[in-house]
Design a protein around this motif. Sequence first.
Motif, PDB file in Angstrom:
ATOM      1  N   PHE A  43       0.829  -1.207   0.000  1.00  0.00           N
ATOM      2  CA  PHE A  43       0.000   0.000   0.000  1.00  0.00           C
ATOM      3  C   PHE A  43       0.865   1.258   0.000  1.00  0.00           C
ATOM      4  CE2 PHE A  43      -2.254   3.326   2.435  1.00  0.00           C
ATOM      5  CZ  PHE A  43      -3.363   3.494   1.621  1.00  0.00           C
ATOM      6  N   LEU A  44       1.882   1.299   0.856  1.00  0.00           N
ATOM      7  CA  LEU A  44       2.732   2.486   0.976  1.00  0.00           C
ATOM      8  C   LEU A  44       3.610   2.678  -0.261  1.00  0.00           C
ATOM      9  CD1 LEU A  44       3.783   2.081   4.719  1.00  0.00           C
ATOM     10  CD2 LEU A  44       2.145   3.717   3.784  1.00  0.00           C
ATOM     11  N   ILE A  45       4.272   1.607  -0.688  1.00  0.00           N
ATOM     12  CA  ILE A  45       5.137   1.707  -1.858  1.00  0.00           C
ATOM     13  C   ILE A  45       4.299   1.891  -3.131  1.00  0.00           C
ATOM     14  CG2 ILE A  45       6.870   0.511  -3.235  1.00  0.00           C
ATOM     15  CD1 ILE A  45       7.865   1.481  -0.525  1.00  0.00           C
ATOM     16  N   GLY A  46       3.138   1.244  -3.160  1.00  0.00           N
ATOM     17  CA  GLY A  46       2.262   1.384  -4.310  1.00  0.00           C
ATOM     18  C   GLY A  46       1.776   2.812  -4.485  1.00  0.00           C
ATOM     19  N   THR A  47       1.522   3.506  -3.382  1.00  0.00           N
ATOM     20  CA  THR A  47       1.107   4.903  -3.449  1.00  0.00           C
ATOM     21  C   THR A  47       2.191   5.754  -4.098  1.00  0.00           C
ATOM     22  OG1 THR A  47      -0.263   4.657  -1.453  1.00  0.00           O
ATOM     23  CG2 THR A  47       0.376   6.889  -2.087  1.00  0.00           C
ATOM     24  N   ILE A  48       3.445   5.497  -3.719  1.00  0.00           N
ATOM     25  CA  ILE A  48       4.573   6.239  -4.291  1.00  0.00           C
ATOM     26  C   ILE A  48       4.703   5.946  -5.785  1.00  0.00           C
ATOM     27  CG2 ILE A  48       7.083   6.512  -4.252  1.00  0.00           C
ATOM     28  CD1 ILE A  48       6.963   5.824  -1.241  1.00  0.00           C
ATOM     29  N   LEU A  49       4.688   4.675  -6.142  1.00  0.00           N
ATOM     30  CA  LEU A  49       4.837   4.294  -7.544  1.00  0.00           C
ATOM     31  C   LEU A  49       3.688   4.816  -8.401  1.00  0.00           C
ATOM     32  CD1 LEU A  49       6.152   0.616  -7.341  1.00  0.00           C
ATOM     33  CD2 LEU A  49       7.340   2.565  -8.364  1.00  0.00           C
ATOM     34  N   LEU A  50       2.479   4.726  -7.873  1.00  0.00           N
ATOM     35  CA  LEU A  50       1.306   5.167  -8.627  1.00  0.00           C
ATOM     36  C   LEU A  50       1.370   6.668  -8.911  1.00  0.00           C
ATOM     37  CD1 LEU A  50      -1.442   4.659  -9.888  1.00  0.00           C
ATOM     38  CD2 LEU A  50      -2.463   4.853  -7.614  1.00  0.00           C
ATOM     39  N   LYS A  51       1.686   7.462  -7.900  1.00  0.00           N
ATOM     40  CA  LYS A  51       1.769   8.916  -8.091  1.00  0.00           C
ATOM     41  C   LYS A  51       2.881   9.267  -9.072  1.00  0.00           C
ATOM     42  CE  LYS A  51      -0.172  10.273  -3.620  1.00  0.00           C
ATOM     43  NZ  LYS A  51       0.099  10.941  -2.316  1.00  0.00           N
ATOM     44  N   THR A  52       4.011   8.567  -8.966  1.00  0.00           N
ATOM     45  CA  THR A  52       5.110   8.819  -9.896  1.00  0.00           C
ATOM     46  C   THR A  52       4.703   8.465 -11.317  1.00  0.00           C
ATOM     47  OG1 THR A  52       6.736   8.328  -8.160  1.00  0.00           O
ATOM     48  CG2 THR A  52       7.521   8.294 -10.429  1.00  0.00           C
ATOM     49  N   PHE A  53       4.079   7.312 -11.478  1.00  0.00           N
ATOM     50  CA  PHE A  53       3.679   6.836 -12.801  1.00  0.00           C
ATOM     51  C   PHE A  53       2.643   7.761 -13.444  1.00  0.00           C
ATOM     52  CE2 PHE A  53       1.016   3.954 -15.481  1.00  0.00           C
ATOM     53  CZ  PHE A  53       1.995   3.630 -16.413  1.00  0.00           C
ATOM     54  N   ILE A  54       1.688   8.231 -12.656  1.00  0.00           N
ATOM     55  CA  ILE A  54       0.616   9.070 -13.191  1.00  0.00           C
ATOM     56  C   ILE A  54       1.099  10.492 -13.473  1.00  0.00           C
ATOM     57  CG2 ILE A  54      -1.626  10.121 -12.677  1.00  0.00           C
ATOM     58  CD1 ILE A  54      -1.787   7.151 -13.343  1.00  0.00           C
ATOM     59  N   ASN A  55       1.911  11.037 -12.580  1.00  0.00           N
ATOM     60  CA  ASN A  55       2.264  12.459 -12.660  1.00  0.00           C
ATOM     61  C   ASN A  55       3.469  12.758 -13.544  1.00  0.00           C
ATOM     62  OD1 ASN A  55       0.152  13.150 -10.881  1.00  0.00           O
ATOM     63  ND2 ASN A  55       1.425  12.735  -9.095  1.00  0.00           N
ATOM     64  N   GLU A  56       4.378  11.793 -13.685  1.00  0.00           N
ATOM     65  CA  GLU A  56       5.541  12.020 -14.543  1.00  0.00           C
ATOM     66  C   GLU A  56       5.147  11.878 -16.019  1.00  0.00           C
ATOM     67  OE1 GLU A  56       8.681  12.806 -13.804  1.00  0.00           O
ATOM     68  OE2 GLU A  56       8.610  12.702 -11.617  1.00  0.00           O
ATOM     69  N   LYS A  57       5.720  12.736 -16.855  1.00  0.00           N
ATOM     70  CA  LYS A  57       5.430  12.653 -18.290  1.00  0.00           C
ATOM     71  C   LYS A  57       5.922  11.332 -18.869  1.00  0.00           C
ATOM     72  CE  LYS A  57       5.382  17.618 -19.272  1.00  0.00           C
ATOM     73  NZ  LYS A  57       5.986  18.734 -20.064  1.00  0.00           N
ATOM     74  N   THR A  58       7.079  10.907 -18.415  1.00  0.00           N
ATOM     75  CA  THR A  58       7.624   9.614 -18.831  1.00  0.00           C
ATOM     76  C   THR A  58       7.927   8.787 -17.597  1.00  0.00           C
ATOM     77  OG1 THR A  58       9.888  10.483 -18.843  1.00  0.00           O
ATOM     78  CG2 THR A  58       8.644  10.594 -20.910  1.00  0.00           C
ATOM     79  N   PHE A  59       7.839   7.485 -17.752  1.00  0.00           N
ATOM     80  CA  PHE A  59       8.165   6.572 -16.657  1.00  0.00           C
ATOM     81  C   PHE A  59       9.172   5.569 -17.185  1.00  0.00           C
ATOM     82  CE2 PHE A  59       7.609   2.817 -13.970  1.00  0.00           C
ATOM     83  CZ  PHE A  59       7.657   3.386 -12.709  1.00  0.00           C
ATOM     84  N   GLY A  60      10.434   5.755 -16.776  1.00  0.00           N
ATOM     85  CA  GLY A  60      11.492   4.882 -17.271  1.00  0.00           C
ATOM     86  C   GLY A  60      12.513   4.571 -16.192  1.00  0.00           C
ATOM     87  N   LEU A  61      13.693   4.219 -16.625  1.00  0.00           N
ATOM     88  CA  LEU A  61      14.727   3.779 -15.692  1.00  0.00           C
ATOM     89  C   LEU A  61      15.149   4.877 -14.726  1.00  0.00           C
ATOM     90  CD1 LEU A  61      16.990   1.554 -17.977  1.00  0.00           C
ATOM     91  CD2 LEU A  61      15.324   0.826 -16.252  1.00  0.00           C
ATOM     92  N   LYS A  62      15.055   6.156 -15.150  1.00  0.00           N
ATOM     93  CA  LYS A  62      15.428   7.251 -14.265  1.00  0.00           C
ATOM     94  C   LYS A  62      14.544   7.267 -13.024  1.00  0.00           C
ATOM     95  CE  LYS A  62      15.818  12.303 -14.029  1.00  0.00           C
ATOM     96  NZ  LYS A  62      15.651  13.580 -14.765  1.00  0.00           N
ATOM     97  N   GLN A  63      13.223   7.162 -13.212  1.00  0.00           N
ATOM     98  CA  GLN A  63      12.286   7.163 -12.099  1.00  0.00           C
ATOM     99  C   GLN A  63      12.423   5.881 -11.270  1.00  0.00           C
ATOM    100  OE1 GLN A  63      11.420   7.922 -15.281  1.00  0.00           O
ATOM    101  NE2 GLN A  63      11.184  10.135 -14.977  1.00  0.00           N
TER     102      GLN A  63
END
Length: 371
Positions: free
Chosen positions: A61-81
């Motif tokens: 739940f905690l890590i998923g919240t971080i990943l989800l927000k990063t995935f949704i809000n970042e223009k690209t989701f790749g190795l940098k993120q």
Amino acid sequence: MNSPLSIETDYSKRVFGLDLMRAIAIINVVIVHAGWMNIFPNYPGFPIIPGVELFFVLSGFLIGTILLKTFINEKTFGLKQVKKFWIRRWFRTLPNYYLILILNVIFVYFGIIHENFSQFNWRFLFFLQNLTTEFHGFFWESWSLSIEEWFYLSFPIVLILFNLAFKKSKIGKKYIFLVNIIFYLFFSILMRIAFGTRLEIENSFWYDVKIHKVIIYHLDGIAFGLLGAYIKYWFPTFWHKSRNVTFIIGLATCLAIPYINWNPSDSLTIVFKISMQSIGCFLLLPRFETIKTAPKILTKVVTHISLISYSMYLINLSLVSSVITSNIKINDKPTAIIWYSVYWLAVILFSTIIYKHFEKPMMDLRDKISK
């Protein structure tokens, strides 16, 4: 002058309910492992919510919240993120793991713990000791750390692949992330169907060793935690309104599971027991997550246990319980009560020291590096 056992905490940045969930989880784990000392007959003697499943769901739940927000809000989701996510995750978990692993090697090598030293091998360095097959004995509690590390190593990579696969389609990020969660929810179930049901499971001990504590069979618990993060993010009203109903159902499920006659060699047990435990814990999340505050003294106690819970998990069985059982003969009830108390005091004391003087500095270093 600060006490060597005091921990400075900003309570305004914490959610009491999630700290309470983590505290309940570690207390249940320590209770179970205390029972392995065989100090009291028929211990613990009452049903408890599965501690490790609570950890898995809460962590997801905690890590998923971080990943989800990063995935949704970042223009690209790749190795940098993903690299930033991994750095923060590894600084949180690896230093403590390797510290306790080294202490286990020392304790076993010099006979402080009576385990077979040949059980230690290079696989422990890379969390491979239970990837596809069982292990038991040496640093046995590390099985759950392996599951978590491999989940958080692989999940972002699979997410990148799904994102690339659906890039030219009209499927939005909202559904791509959900597809990734569903993939992990069903992957372990399919593994248990395809391979777990073929194993010879003699009794509940070997079910625990060969199924419950093997990585490929137990990734769905963390995935349920990510599902919770997904529902809260996209359906916050439903998440809030359903909290009491889901809590009752989840608690009833968790408490009922120990009373079900699970035949360890039966296919239904092999395929569905882990998922049932995970679902029960998953349903508790909305209620716990919405508990924001509590009385001051209760908040301090629960938060302290929550903060040191990772260290408690790593040391309670191998470095405390096993040391006692390997060196102390307990023949009467007064001695049993004394050593049971010593067990709990040692777990809390040493975990507090490790957290304050090693684990927390490593997390502070993580924050500097990730910035």
